[in-house]
Design an enzyme around this catalytic site. Structure first.
Site, mmCIF file in Angstrom:
data_model
loop_
_atom_site.group_PDB
_atom_site.id
_atom_site.type_symbol
_atom_site.label_atom_id
_atom_site.label_comp_id
_atom_site.label_asym_id
_atom_site.label_seq_id
_atom_site.Cartn_x
_atom_site.Cartn_y
_atom_site.Cartn_z
ATOM 1 N N ARG A 202 -21.839 -1.422 3.823
ATOM 2 C CA ARG A 202 -20.623 -1.241 4.630
ATOM 3 C C ARG A 202 -19.831 -2.537 4.699
ATOM 4 O O ARG A 202 -18.597 -2.525 4.588
ATOM 5 C CB ARG A 202 -20.953 -0.738 6.040
ATOM 6 N N CYS A 203 -20.520 -3.654 4.875
ATOM 7 C CA CYS A 203 -19.840 -4.955 4.932
ATOM 8 C C CYS A 203 -19.063 -5.245 3.648
ATOM 9 O O CYS A 203 -18.011 -5.881 3.687
ATOM 10 C CB CYS A 203 -20.852 -6.078 5.150
ATOM 11 N N MET A 204 -19.591 -4.804 2.518
ATOM 12 C CA MET A 204 -19.006 -5.149 1.214
ATOM 13 C C MET A 204 -17.864 -4.225 0.804
ATOM 14 O O MET A 204 -17.365 -4.342 -0.317
ATOM 15 C CB MET A 204 -20.080 -5.104 0.126
#
Length: 410
Positions: A399-401
């Protein structure tokens, strides 16, 4: 083309996503500057690139259009004056505008093609790249004291944080840490000047000039009417309040903002490191964010009597608050690491809770979090695992990426 940005949930079928392939900025990390640049370790560039390419191809295999931040930024800077303005702002915000060094660096950067310019800015400019004859200040000559004119931006592969799609608009975020502050400038120029976005007059619900920080890892779009935002180490309550007021006064679909307070520490950096949505009624959670009896501080923000007031309701149960705002009779909180105190802490550190939903009940996760992945499958979730030995060193997961640009409505 329909509106270029459209995200009304965390789980709607992902159609377009923005990524950033790790580059030279990762190799410009050294042990002396890890803390300053918000890293705990130094990834091995060839392998982190291979893993990131695998992640991108995994998304393409599911029909997702993959855009790259570095490519869009280069395509946005077609005008000569725009290039100069962008470089000036990057140098100023990177604190590389000291005396004559600003002009020397500006000339150096503008000598590159657009693609090379963006890669150079992202990767950082070292003092040994400028001819000694052009150096007129003591600090410029002292390469061993500090090697950079312009710091590298190794956190850029976490495209989730500098901006966030909310409905048909977005927030362009003021990042809390100086090492990341320049990152959202790329998105500002892309939205304003890239032909894919510029002609659509995309609404900016909160811009990067607002004085209090907010980051995309804390912004979760629960459904068309409700968003959740973490009050965290990186996102302030004042920014959440301002965003809520802006949303309620400028559009009529989002009616509730759920402010969720989480512990302010590096391990729990953003809300999405401890809590993500994986299906209509299923969420991952790191149990350590809750008190002994499952208690938390949660605030439901709704429109008040006028544009500058809010109705704020306090809740202490995350499950009950979610059921209330999502109008669900039941929902499931799936514990990271299965609730085992060791597995839970280990897998949360490696982003076991940081799932990327690409459709309802379909998520992308890191392969290393096998306890959490098994538990997700036991709850009927389709889990697509990606390689993670180097990507995880940056303390961010799938999700962060990724920054969703377009999702189908649910």
């Amino acid at each position: 083309m329909k509106h270029p940005i459209h995200v009304t949930s965390e789980i709607g079928e992902l159609q377009t996503v923005l990524l950033k392939r790790p580059g030279k900025e990762v190799e410009n990390l050294t042990p002396d500057y890890l803390q300053q640049l918000l890293f705990d370790d130094i990834p091995y560039l060839p392998i982190i690139q291979k893993e990131h390419d695998y992640f991108a191809q995994t998304l393409r295999n599911r029909g997702v259009e993959v855009l790259y931040l570095e490519k869009l930024a280069a395509e946005a800077l077609v005008d000569k004056k725009l290039r100069e303005e962008f470089v000036d702002r990057i140098l100023k915000e990177g604190q590389a505008d000291v005396n004559v060094a600003h002009q020397t660096l500006k000339e150096y950067l503008l000598s590159f093609s657009n693609e090379e310019l963006i890669q150079k800015i992202m990767g950082g400019v070292r003092k040994n790249e400028i001819e000694t004859s052009k150096k007129t200040h003591l600090y410029e000559l002292m390469e061993d004291h500090y090697p950079f004119y312009l710091d590298p931006m190794p956190n850029l592969y976490f495209t989730r944080d500098p901006a966030a799609s909310v409905g048909d608009g977005l927030t362009i975020n003021k990042m809390r840490e100086p090492a990341r502050r320049r990152e959202s400038l790329f998105m500002e120029y892309i939205i304003k000047y890239h032909p894919r976005f510029a002609k659509h007059n995309v609404p900016i619900w909160l811009d990067r000039d607002y004085k209090f920080p907010i980051e995309g890892g804390d912004e979760l779009i629960l459904n068309e009417e409700t968003i959740a935002i973490g009050v965290s180490a990186r996102t302030s309550a004042k920014a959440i309040e301002r965003l809520a007021k802006n949303l309620f006064s400028r559009q009529n679909k989002i009616k509730k903002v759920l402010a969720i307070e989480i512990p302010k520490c590096r391990a729990f950096m953003h809300l999405d490191t401890v809590f993500t949505m994986v299906d209509y009624d299923k969420f991952t959670i790191h149990p350590a964010i809750q008190g002994p009896k499952g208690n938390m501080n949660i605030y439901i923000l709704e429109k008040g009597a006028d544009e500058e007031t809010l109705k704020i309701t306090h809740r202490t149960s995350l499950m009950e608050a979610l059921k209330e705002v999502l109008d669900l009779s039941e929902l499931v909180l799936i514990p990271c690491g299965g609730g085992d105190v060791i597995a839970s802490a280990r897998e949360q550190w490696n982003d076991g809770s940081n799932t990327l939903a690409i459709a309802p009940g379909v998520v992308v996760t890191y392969d290393r979090n096998y306890v959490s992945n098994t538990l997700l499958r036991e709850h009927g979730i389709e889990v697509i695992e990606v390689l993670s030995s180097e990507l995880s060193r940056g303390r961010g997961g799938p999700r962060c990426m990724s920054m969703p640009i377009v999702r189908k409505d649910i």
